[in-house]
Design a protein around this motif. Structure first.
Motif, PDB file in Angstrom:
ATOM      1  N   MET A   1      -3.643   1.006 -10.194  1.00  0.00           N
ATOM      2  CA  MET A   1      -4.804   0.821 -10.454  1.00  0.00           C
ATOM      3  C   MET A   1      -5.361   1.833  -9.498  1.00  0.00           C
ATOM      4  O   MET A   1      -5.161   2.405  -9.003  1.00  0.00           O
ATOM      5  CB  MET A   1      -5.141  -0.084  -9.210  1.00  0.00           C
ATOM      6  CG  MET A   1      -6.563  -0.316  -8.713  1.00  0.00           C
ATOM      7  SD  MET A   1      -6.736  -2.087  -7.386  1.00  0.00           S
ATOM      8  CE  MET A   1      -6.489  -3.224  -9.146  1.00  0.00           C
ATOM      9  N   ARG A   3      -6.424   5.067  -6.715  1.00  0.00           N
ATOM     10  CA  ARG A   3      -7.059   4.834  -6.096  1.00  0.00           C
ATOM     11  C   ARG A   3      -8.188   5.426  -5.485  1.00  0.00           C
ATOM     12  O   ARG A   3      -8.803   4.592  -4.905  1.00  0.00           O
ATOM     13  CB  ARG A   3      -5.971   6.119  -5.044  1.00  0.00           C
ATOM     14  CG  ARG A   3      -5.674   5.879  -3.793  1.00  0.00           C
ATOM     15  CD  ARG A   3      -5.442   7.729  -3.283  1.00  0.00           C
ATOM     16  NE  ARG A   3      -5.140   7.580  -1.951  1.00  0.00           N
ATOM     17  CZ  ARG A   3      -3.804   6.867  -1.414  1.00  0.00           C
ATOM     18  NH1 ARG A   3      -2.902   6.485  -1.462  1.00  0.00           N
ATOM     19  NH2 ARG A   3      -4.098   7.360   0.375  1.00  0.00           N
ATOM     20  N   ALA A   6     -10.852   2.330  -5.832  1.00  0.00           N
ATOM     21  CA  ALA A   6     -10.525   1.040  -4.927  1.00  0.00           C
ATOM     22  C   ALA A   6     -11.029   1.307  -3.840  1.00  0.00           C
ATOM     23  O   ALA A   6     -11.772   0.365  -3.177  1.00  0.00           O
ATOM     24  CB  ALA A   6      -8.794   0.814  -4.989  1.00  0.00           C
ATOM     25  N   LEU A  44     -10.016  -3.643  -2.495  1.00  0.00           N
ATOM     26  CA  LEU A  44      -9.066  -3.321  -2.442  1.00  0.00           C
ATOM     27  C   LEU A  44      -8.738  -3.125  -3.657  1.00  0.00           C
ATOM     28  O   LEU A  44      -8.964  -2.365  -5.181  1.00  0.00           O
ATOM     29  CB  LEU A  44      -8.448  -2.109  -1.710  1.00  0.00           C
ATOM     30  CG  LEU A  44      -8.771  -1.626  -0.702  1.00  0.00           C
ATOM     31  CD1 LEU A  44      -7.183  -1.503   0.252  1.00  0.00           C
ATOM     32  CD2 LEU A  44      -8.770  -0.366  -0.673  1.00  0.00           C
ATOM     33  N   VAL A  45      -8.508  -4.334  -4.508  1.00  0.00           N
ATOM     34  CA  VAL A  45      -7.569  -4.479  -5.474  1.00  0.00           C
ATOM     35  C   VAL A  45      -8.920  -5.337  -6.969  1.00  0.00           C
ATOM     36  O   VAL A  45      -7.883  -5.775  -7.742  1.00  0.00           O
ATOM     37  CB  VAL A  45      -6.785  -5.727  -5.979  1.00  0.00           C
ATOM     38  CG1 VAL A  45      -5.359  -4.511  -5.211  1.00  0.00           C
ATOM     39  CG2 VAL A  45      -6.408  -6.455  -4.531  1.00  0.00           C
ATOM     40  N   ASP A 149      -0.754   2.315  -1.160  1.00  0.00           N
ATOM     41  CA  ASP A 149      -0.171   2.266  -2.743  1.00  0.00           C
ATOM     42  C   ASP A 149       0.798   1.549  -2.639  1.00  0.00           C
ATOM     43  O   ASP A 149       1.470   1.301  -3.737  1.00  0.00           O
ATOM     44  CB  ASP A 149       1.704   3.978  -2.353  1.00  0.00           C
ATOM     45  CG  ASP A 149       0.408   5.405  -1.592  1.00  0.00           C
ATOM     46  OD1 ASP A 149      -0.867   5.272  -2.761  1.00  0.00           O
ATOM     47  OD2 ASP A 149       1.634   6.404  -1.437  1.00  0.00           O
ATOM     48  N   CYS A 151       0.006  -1.680  -1.869  1.00  0.00           N
ATOM     49  CA  CYS A 151      -1.326  -2.767  -2.272  1.00  0.00           C
ATOM     50  C   CYS A 151      -1.573  -2.326  -4.203  1.00  0.00           C
ATOM     51  O   CYS A 151      -1.719  -3.402  -4.845  1.00  0.00           O
ATOM     52  CB  CYS A 151      -1.865  -2.174  -1.460  1.00  0.00           C
ATOM     53  SG  CYS A 151      -3.655  -3.822  -1.957  1.00  0.00           S
ATOM     54  N   LEU A 152      -2.223  -1.192  -3.763  1.00  0.00           N
ATOM     55  CA  LEU A 152      -2.811  -1.219  -4.999  1.00  0.00           C
ATOM     56  C   LEU A 152      -1.385  -0.951  -6.108  1.00  0.00           C
ATOM     57  O   LEU A 152      -2.039  -1.034  -7.415  1.00  0.00           O
ATOM     58  CB  LEU A 152      -3.166   0.851  -4.990  1.00  0.00           C
ATOM     59  CG  LEU A 152      -4.328   0.687  -4.174  1.00  0.00           C
ATOM     60  CD1 LEU A 152      -5.163   1.902  -4.237  1.00  0.00           C
ATOM     61  CD2 LEU A 152      -5.551  -0.335  -4.351  1.00  0.00           C
TER      62      LEU A 152
END
Length: 400
Positions: A1, A3, A6, A44-45, A149, A151-152
């Motif tokens: 994803m 950055r 996000a 964020l996601v 990082d 999380c993504l």
């Protein structure tokens, strides 16, 4: 994803506007209060729910949080003040504010805590790196443990020593697998899996209600078959509820174009021969949940026997789900399922046209024999494709 995408999404998250009054009265602009946890991570996601509650962390002590919120006209509820949590309500939006703390001693969900102003210490007490992400009123992320990082990338990693995190609360074994399903695309961290395996034998001390709650959440996700297979392999799932045919059926079920829920998955395990009755106590499942599981099992058994008319009549609400479970456990083709889903939509039986009083009127005494005769007539009516009318059925009544 990506950055940048996000981070931009977080800066412009709609919920930040709703959170503005909370930030304003708790010195958010000065960095003394930040949003944390699910709402930050999910924004964020890209899976944020605008209606979800806002979790916040604050350097302010609980009494200060309550005093400032009341002064700002908010409703204040001391929902967990011993652990530093005050719930605030403003214009229908809820914020749960917890003072920065360090868990001095933990007892499952309970902990002896020490309040402070150390953000890194607060982050370290949490479970996974993706859950230790904060942001202020401007939506700028604060990432003290380098969790962004993870999380993504969908990496579910324990913070620090996994054994220590699990020892603080063994439910984190189940939470690990739920997050792997919901945010990790069922990618497993070998270090986390090894820790979960070491802890599996001691999970019996956990509250059945807490385990059941976590398992129902896990089983409700669109795809979780790989996680269930891994949980079974390392001994997290009760051995009596899983089998090789059941696990294969669960994976198969996820390939069909139908919405799959937790009760369907448990029913499939039941149809495969697992002792799912033990889950009522083992996972403290409600009578309503167990009732629906029972209906799904019965519906699937009728579907396996291709008794579509009886399935449509007895289990109208569960008929499509029952067909999907039956197709999964028998390894039937997608075309087999599609044909029967189409066929059953055309079957819409009326109410059975006879009752016990009809049989009493022709000489039957109330009791078990009358019930058996009524069920026999009902079966004849179903087998006729619901073509037998009341007059025809009365002609088929046996003598008392």
């Amino acid at each position: 994803m990506d950055r940048d995408t996000a981070l931009e999404r977080l800066r412009h998250a709609p919920w930040l506007e709703a959170a503005r009054p909370f930030f304003a009265c708790l010195d958010g602009a000065e960095g003394r209060t930040r949003a944390v946890g699910g709402i930050v991570r999910d924004t964020l996601v890209g899976i944020a729910n605008r209606q979800s509650d806002i979790d916040m962390a604050s350097e302010l002590l609980p009494d200060q949080v309550a005093q400032r919120a009341r002064a700002a006209g908010m409703n204040v509820h001391p929902t967990g003040v011993d652990h530093g949590t005050i719930t605030l309500v403003h214009n229908g939006r809820i914020a749960e504010v917890t003072t920065l703390r360090r868990d001095v001693e933990t007892f499952g969900r309970k902990a002896k805590v020490s309040f402070g102003t150390d953000w890194i210490e607060d982050a370290r007490r949490r479970d996974f790196t993706m859950n230790a992400l904060y942001c202020g009123p401007d939506g700028e992320v604060f990432d003290p443990l380098d969790g962004l990082d993870d999380c993504l990338a969908g990496r579910v990693r324990f913070i620090g020593d996994p054994d220590a995190r699990i020892a603080e609360d063994r439910l984190r074994v189940y939470r690990y697998f739920r997050f792997v399903v919901s945010h990790g695309n069922q990618q497993f961290d070998p270090i986390a899996i090894a820790a979960c395996r070491r802890a599996a034998g001691g999970n019996g001390a956990l509250s059945a209600e807490r385990v059941g709650h976590e398992m129902l959440r896990l089983l409700s996700h669109e795809r979780c078959a790989s996680a269930l297979g891994e949980m079974n392999a390392i001994g997290v799932l009760p051995s009596e509820i899983v089998s090789s045919p059941g696990l294969a059926g669960l994976a198969r079920l996820e390939t069909f174009p139908v919405r799959v829920d937790a009760e369907m998955r448990i029913a499939l395990m039941g149809v495969s021969g697992a002792a799912i009755g033990s889950l009522k106590a083992g996972w403290r499942l409600s009578n309503a949940v167990m009732g629906r599981i029972g209906r799904l099992v019965a519906a699937a058994e009728l579907a396996r026997g291709d008794k579509l008319a009886e399935l449509a009549y007895r289990y109208r609400e569960e008929r499509e789900a029952g067909l999907a479970v039956a197709a999964a456990i028998t390894d039937a083709s997608e075309s087999w399922l599609a044909a029967r889903l189409d066929a059953i939509k055309a079957i819409n039986p009326d109410t059975f046209p006879l009752s016990g009083s009809d049989l009493v009127a022709v000489g039957h005494e109330p009791g078990p024999a009358l019930g058996a005769e009524l069920r026999r007539l009902e079966s004849l009516w179903i087998d006729s494709g619901f073509s037998l009318d009341r007059k025809s059925l009365l002609a088929l009544v046996r003598s008392a």
